[in-house]
Scaffold this motif. Structure first.
Motif, PDB file in Angstrom:
ATOM      1  N   LEU A 234       0.708  -1.531   0.002  1.00  0.00           N
ATOM      2  CA  LEU A 234      -0.224  -0.245   0.072  1.00  0.00           C
ATOM      3  C   LEU A 234       0.638   1.277  -0.013  1.00  0.00           C
ATOM      4  CD1 LEU A 234      -3.162  -1.265   2.584  1.00  0.00           C
ATOM      5  CD2 LEU A 234      -2.959  -0.583  -0.220  1.00  0.00           C
ATOM      6  N   GLU A 235       1.780   1.500   0.644  1.00  0.00           N
ATOM      7  CA  GLU A 235       2.879   2.372   0.503  1.00  0.00           C
ATOM      8  C   GLU A 235       3.003   2.786  -0.786  1.00  0.00           C
ATOM      9  OE1 GLU A 235       5.353   1.374   3.939  1.00  0.00           O
ATOM     10  OE2 GLU A 235       4.296   2.319   5.746  1.00  0.00           O
ATOM     11  N   HIS A 236       4.013   1.676  -1.210  1.00  0.00           N
ATOM     12  CA  HIS A 236       4.161   1.814  -2.657  1.00  0.00           C
ATOM     13  C   HIS A 236       3.360   2.029  -4.194  1.00  0.00           C
ATOM     14  CE1 HIS A 236       8.536   0.484  -2.359  1.00  0.00           C
ATOM     15  NE2 HIS A 236       7.793  -0.765  -1.883  1.00  0.00           N
ATOM     16  N   GLU A 237       2.188   2.118  -3.675  1.00  0.00           N
ATOM     17  CA  GLU A 237       1.088   2.670  -4.222  1.00  0.00           C
ATOM     18  C   GLU A 237       1.035   3.812  -4.470  1.00  0.00           C
ATOM     19  OE1 GLU A 237      -0.152   1.372  -7.109  1.00  0.00           O
ATOM     20  OE2 GLU A 237       0.244  -0.829  -6.702  1.00  0.00           O
ATOM     21  N   GLY A 238       1.630   4.234  -2.325  1.00  0.00           N
ATOM     22  CA  GLY A 238       1.027   6.239  -2.538  1.00  0.00           C
ATOM     23  C   GLY A 238      -0.467   5.657  -1.271  1.00  0.00           C
ATOM     24  N   ARG A 239      -0.394   4.451  -0.719  1.00  0.00           N
ATOM     25  CA  ARG A 239      -1.815   4.613   0.327  1.00  0.00           C
ATOM     26  C   ARG A 239      -1.754   4.113   1.793  1.00  0.00           C
ATOM     27  NH1 ARG A 239      -6.444   1.462  -1.743  1.00  0.00           N
ATOM     28  NH2 ARG A 239      -5.029  -0.111  -2.930  1.00  0.00           N
ATOM     29  N   GLY A 240      -0.117   4.215   1.749  1.00  0.00           N
ATOM     30  CA  GLY A 240      -0.077   3.696   2.959  1.00  0.00           C
ATOM     31  C   GLY A 240      -0.957   3.841   4.577  1.00  0.00           C
ATOM     32  N   ASP A 241      -1.823   4.703   4.511  1.00  0.00           N
ATOM     33  CA  ASP A 241      -3.336   4.927   5.363  1.00  0.00           C
ATOM     34  C   ASP A 241      -4.022   4.259   4.904  1.00  0.00           C
ATOM     35  OD1 ASP A 241      -1.838   7.455   6.043  1.00  0.00           O
ATOM     36  OD2 ASP A 241      -2.839   9.084   4.589  1.00  0.00           O
ATOM     37  N   ASP A 242      -4.207   3.614   4.134  1.00  0.00           N
ATOM     38  CA  ASP A 242      -5.353   2.309   4.189  1.00  0.00           C
ATOM     39  C   ASP A 242      -5.111   0.885   4.781  1.00  0.00           C
ATOM     40  OD1 ASP A 242      -6.687   3.782   2.725  1.00  0.00           O
ATOM     41  OD2 ASP A 242      -6.114   3.545   0.600  1.00  0.00           O
ATOM     42  N   PHE A 243      -3.763   1.090   4.786  1.00  0.00           N
ATOM     43  CA  PHE A 243      -2.923  -0.378   5.699  1.00  0.00           C
ATOM     44  C   PHE A 243      -4.208   0.232   7.448  1.00  0.00           C
ATOM     45  CE2 PHE A 243      -0.219  -2.653   8.934  1.00  0.00           C
ATOM     46  CZ  PHE A 243      -0.184  -3.501   8.281  1.00  0.00           C
ATOM     47  N   VAL A 244      -4.313  -1.793   7.128  1.00  0.00           N
ATOM     48  CA  VAL A 244      -4.789  -2.636   8.148  1.00  0.00           C
ATOM     49  C   VAL A 244      -3.943  -3.662   9.065  1.00  0.00           C
ATOM     50  CG1 VAL A 244      -6.562  -2.179  10.098  1.00  0.00           C
ATOM     51  CG2 VAL A 244      -7.445  -1.306   8.113  1.00  0.00           C
ATOM     52  N   ALA A 245      -3.522  -3.803   9.706  1.00  0.00           N
ATOM     53  CA  ALA A 245      -3.393  -5.521  10.063  1.00  0.00           C
ATOM     54  C   ALA A 245      -4.308  -5.998  10.604  1.00  0.00           C
ATOM     55  CB  ALA A 245      -2.037  -4.930  11.483  1.00  0.00           C
ATOM     56  N   LEU A 246      -4.946  -6.986   9.810  1.00  0.00           N
ATOM     57  CA  LEU A 246      -5.608  -8.298  10.154  1.00  0.00           C
ATOM     58  C   LEU A 246      -4.505  -9.816   9.780  1.00  0.00           C
ATOM     59  CD1 LEU A 246      -8.167  -7.022   7.637  1.00  0.00           C
ATOM     60  CD2 LEU A 246      -8.773  -6.676  10.268  1.00  0.00           C
ATOM     61  N   ALA A 247      -5.216 -10.623  11.129  1.00  0.00           N
ATOM     62  CA  ALA A 247      -5.377 -11.538  11.066  1.00  0.00           C
ATOM     63  C   ALA A 247      -6.006 -12.715  12.436  1.00  0.00           C
ATOM     64  CB  ALA A 247      -3.678 -11.630  11.465  1.00  0.00           C
ATOM     65  N   ALA A 248      -6.651 -13.796  11.450  1.00  0.00           N
ATOM     66  CA  ALA A 248      -6.924 -15.301  11.990  1.00  0.00           C
ATOM     67  C   ALA A 248      -6.361 -15.273  13.509  1.00  0.00           C
ATOM     68  CB  ALA A 248      -6.778 -16.096  11.373  1.00  0.00           C
ATOM     69  N   ASP A 249      -7.223 -15.546  14.598  1.00  0.00           N
ATOM     70  CA  ASP A 249      -6.518 -16.045  16.127  1.00  0.00           C
ATOM     71  C   ASP A 249      -5.916 -17.311  16.075  1.00  0.00           C
ATOM     72  OD1 ASP A 249      -8.180 -13.892  16.894  1.00  0.00           O
ATOM     73  OD2 ASP A 249     -10.129 -14.743  17.739  1.00  0.00           O
ATOM     74  N   GLU A 250      -4.585 -16.783  16.671  1.00  0.00           N
ATOM     75  CA  GLU A 250      -4.107 -18.464  16.293  1.00  0.00           C
ATOM     76  C   GLU A 250      -4.565 -19.289  16.920  1.00  0.00           C
ATOM     77  OE1 GLU A 250      -0.155 -18.372  16.629  1.00  0.00           O
ATOM     78  OE2 GLU A 250      -0.238 -16.717  16.064  1.00  0.00           O
ATOM     79  N   ASP A 251      -6.104 -19.327  17.400  1.00  0.00           N
ATOM     80  CA  ASP A 251      -6.352 -20.659  17.632  1.00  0.00           C
ATOM     81  C   ASP A 251      -6.953 -21.073  16.841  1.00  0.00           C
ATOM     82  OD1 ASP A 251      -7.257 -18.903  19.380  1.00  0.00           O
ATOM     83  OD2 ASP A 251      -8.059 -19.888  20.746  1.00  0.00           O
ATOM     84  N   ALA A 252      -7.426 -20.220  16.099  1.00  0.00           N
ATOM     85  CA  ALA A 252      -9.108 -20.428  15.165  1.00  0.00           C
ATOM     86  C   ALA A 252      -9.072 -21.378  14.673  1.00  0.00           C
ATOM     87  CB  ALA A 252      -8.953 -19.645  13.899  1.00  0.00           C
ATOM     88  N   GLU A 253     -10.437 -22.391  14.842  1.00  0.00           N
ATOM     89  CA  GLU A 253     -10.791 -23.366  13.675  1.00  0.00           C
ATOM     90  C   GLU A 253     -11.393 -24.129  12.941  1.00  0.00           C
ATOM     91  OE1 GLU A 253     -12.672 -26.112  16.863  1.00  0.00           O
ATOM     92  OE2 GLU A 253     -11.248 -26.269  18.200  1.00  0.00           O
TER      93      GLU A 253
END
Ligand code: MIC
Ligand code: SF4
Length: 644
Positions: A234-253
């Motif tokens: 996103l930073e390379h595309e000039g849109r760094g502000d659109d970034f949000v960190a997202l992931a599944a929970d460690e114990d996701a089933e």
């Protein structure tokens, strides 16, 4: 129990229903995209819905499929879409800007947002951590008008990646491996969620190659976490502000699991005529190649094309090979023109064509008779290239480029040539290809309606018994390309269903359309995974125009099943798949008291189909949600919406 990333995003957008697999939910739809070949139908609907502005946060109309303009038809479609986009607050991307999915990734996709697109490869956005879903045009029009979308909750299937890819092996080989394992039906009713330490070694565009071809698994969508690589992209595309960190929970089933060791993968290819007919390049052997085509929404990113340029630099395309390259976006071509990579490509003897879908949908560059064509695309269905007897293999950009030089299918790992991982570049949006709706009196923009644009076909509410004749008995994995073929001859008629209908099932049974017209009320019988592939609702609208009332199959692909229901055509599934063998083409079938069956307050989801040919009764079910039953009772989604 921990949550999967897919369900976290769905939960964030949940408006109605429970997140339980198989149940129907309504979610907020943040963004939509359309492309031109499904778009005219979308915008005819939007225009009829009497809304002022779209209710989404962002909607974009791309022109990328029909850009040959061999007659006035395509250009009229573009003008129509532009005018409606202007009236309803939709951003318009001009022809030549590039392919919708690549452009959306570059300019508008945001981690954690939802996206609905009138194209089956919309899940490309999953590479950015979006829930991005492909749908029929009418569903996208409604999503624009209401800002919502209803779907059956899919299961979540986990693909865990470990290790790291070796040089000459890339994201395309990963998804080809997944297709080999799961097949073109393996993703039906599922979201494919990627996890594991191997994810870290894949860039956003690598991930997008993988989520893009999740469509070939039949999956509702595919999704990757949003991490440091997402931020960098996103930073390379000039849109760094659109970034949000997202992931599944460690114990996701998860509802299923597949482990892939990236470090063990080798170059792969999907052999004719199905994306899951996969083997290693080494096993297939050094077959002689006539054409190589690099591009499409699967493999036309900047880094993909920089790898191709590196391989071609200072080399010569084999005298017997035609190498054609269609870059994914104007920004990519512009950057490669500036850094000299485009010059290396052209100097090698490659043909560089427009930033568009082009050969992927048979819009030009059809191979010669019986040719072997290596393509970095996502579909190798028979005849899709425009040449019915061509043998199309799906490969990575690296495999395509080295094979173009050698003239035979080649495994780059054995070439002795070093290859580096190209650096990402910094981009700025090329605003010159974009038309924004703001700035003037959009509401009064006149709709530009060319003579080839015909009204959206409507069905009637069903009543009494449906008595219809089996006009076609089709096999397994019938594609929407089989049902409603698309190439440079037919694509210009996407706004003219009566004309297109004459070519329905043309490649499988050239007499189909004429027979339907004689018979009046028709049934199609299909095998497993009926209607896989493209989201084109024309594969339902053309049969509707020809009098098809219901389709019985062993199973259906998701988007096509919805398109049938949206058109008021009833999709039924055999309770006993062996009943398929008992039906003969030409048999007259009776579906008794259809309204009573659908309306029944004790709805049992049981439909008896009587075969007057052999006096057998086939027990079928529909798996219809309440909304779907109401749409079928109304004779389709438009009638249902108008009556709401
Ligand atoms: C495809 O790749 O098959 C298409 C052409 O992009 C289709 C859309 C269409 O048929 O217009 C798709 O993938 O939905
Ligand atoms: Fe275009 Fe091909 Fe991608 Fe479809 S699969 S959107 S035709 S590039």
């Amino acid at each position: 129990m921990g949550k999967t990333l897919a369900y976290k995003i769905l939960e964030d957008h949940l408006l109605e229903g429970n997140l339980i697999p198989g149940e129907e939910i309504t979610i907020k739809m943040d963004q939509t995209l359309t492309q031109d070949s499904t778009g005219t139908m979308v915008y005819l609907q939007l225009e009829a819905m009497d809304i002022e502005k779209v209710k989404t946060e962002l909607s974009v109309a791309y022109i990328d499929h029909n850009t040959l303009q061999t007659g006035f038809e395509n250009a009229d479609d573009h003008a129509f879409i532009k005018s409606v986009a202007q009236r309803h607050g939709v951003i318009f991307s001009k022809p030549g800007n590039g392919i919708c999915h690549q452009l959306h990734l570059e300019s508008y996709g945001i981690p954690g947002k939802t996206l609905l697109g009138s194209d089956s490869h919309t899940p490309t956005g999953g590479g950015l951590g979006m829930i991005a879903i492909g749908a029929g045009g009418l569903d996208v029009a409604v999503a624009m008008a209401k800002g919502t979308y209803s779907l059956t909750v899919p299961e979540v299937f986990n693909v865990e990646l470990k290790g790291q890819l070796r040089p000459w092996v890339s994201a395309k080989d990963v998804i080809l491996k997944v297709l080999q394992e799961l097949t073109v039906k393996g993703g039906v009713g599922r979201i494919i969620e990627y996890t594991g330490e191997g994810v870290k070694s894949l860039s956003v565009t690598d991930r997008a190659t993988i989520t893009n071809m999740g469509a070939e698994l039949g999956a509702t969508t595919s999704v990757f976490p949003s991490d440091e690589n997402t931020k960098a992209f996103l930073e390379h595309e000039g849109r760094g502000d659109d970034f949000v960190a997202l992931a599944a929970d460690e114990d996701a089933e998860y509802d299923g699991h597949l482990l892939i060791d990236l470090s063990e993968l080798v170059p792969m290819a999907a052999k004719p005529h199905s994306p899951d007919n996969v083997d290693t390049v080494e096993n297939i052997g050094q077959i002689k190649v006539d054409q190589v085509a690099i591009g499409s929404c699967t493999n036309s990113s900047y880094t993909d094309l920089m790898k191709v340029a590196e391989i071609l630099k200072g080399k010569k395309v084999h005298p017997d090979v035609s190498l054609v390259i269609s870059p994914g976006s104007s920004k990519i071509t512009e950057k490669m023109a500036k850094n000299g990579a485009l010059a290396d490509i052209i100097a090698s003897g490659a043909r560089v064509i427009e930033n568009a879908c082009g050969p992927c949908i048979g819009m030009g560059q059809s191979p010669k008779s019986g040719a072997v064509s290596l393509r970095t695309f996502n579909r190798n269905f028979k005849g899709r290239s425009g040449t019915n007897d061509a043998q199309v293999y799906l490969v990575s950009p690296e495999t395509a480029a080295i094979s173009a030089i050698n003239g035979v299918l080649s495994d780059g790992m054995k070439s002795g040539m070093d290859i580096t991982q190209p650096e990402m570049a910094d981009f700025v949006q090329n605003e010159n290809f974009i038309v924004y709706p703001e700035g003037h009196d959009t509401k009064n923009t006149e709709v530009a309606m060319g003579p080839n644009i015909k009204p959206f076909p409507r069905n009637e509410a069903p009543f009494g018994d449906i008595i219809a004749m089996v006009t076609l008995k089709a096999g397994d994995n019938i594609t929407t390309d089989d049902i409603m073929p698309s190439d440079s001859r037919l694509l210009p008629y996407r706004s003219n269903v009566p004309h297109l209908a004459n070519y329905c099932f043309e490649k499988i049974d050239p007499e189909f359309a004429a027979r339907c017209k004689d018979i009046g009320q028709c049934v199609i019988v299909g095998g497993e995974n009926y209607g896989q592939g493209s989201s084109r609702e024309h594969a339902a609208l053309a049969p509707l125009h020809l009098g098809v009332r219901f389709v019985i199959a062993k199973s259906f692909a998701r988007i096509h099943r919805s398109n049938l229901i949206n058109s008021g055509i009833i999709p039924l599934v055999f309770d006993d798949p062996s009943d398929y063998d008992k039906i003969e083409q030409g048999a007259r079938l009776i579906l008794e008291d259809i309204v009573g069956m659908l309306e029944d307050s004790q709805y049992k989801d049981e439909f008896d189909v009587i075969d007057t040919n052999n006096a057998k009764i086939y027990k079928c079910h529909g798996n219809f949600s309440d909304l779907e039953r109401e749409m079928l009772l109304a004779g389709g989604k438009i009638n249902y919406i108008k009556g709401e």
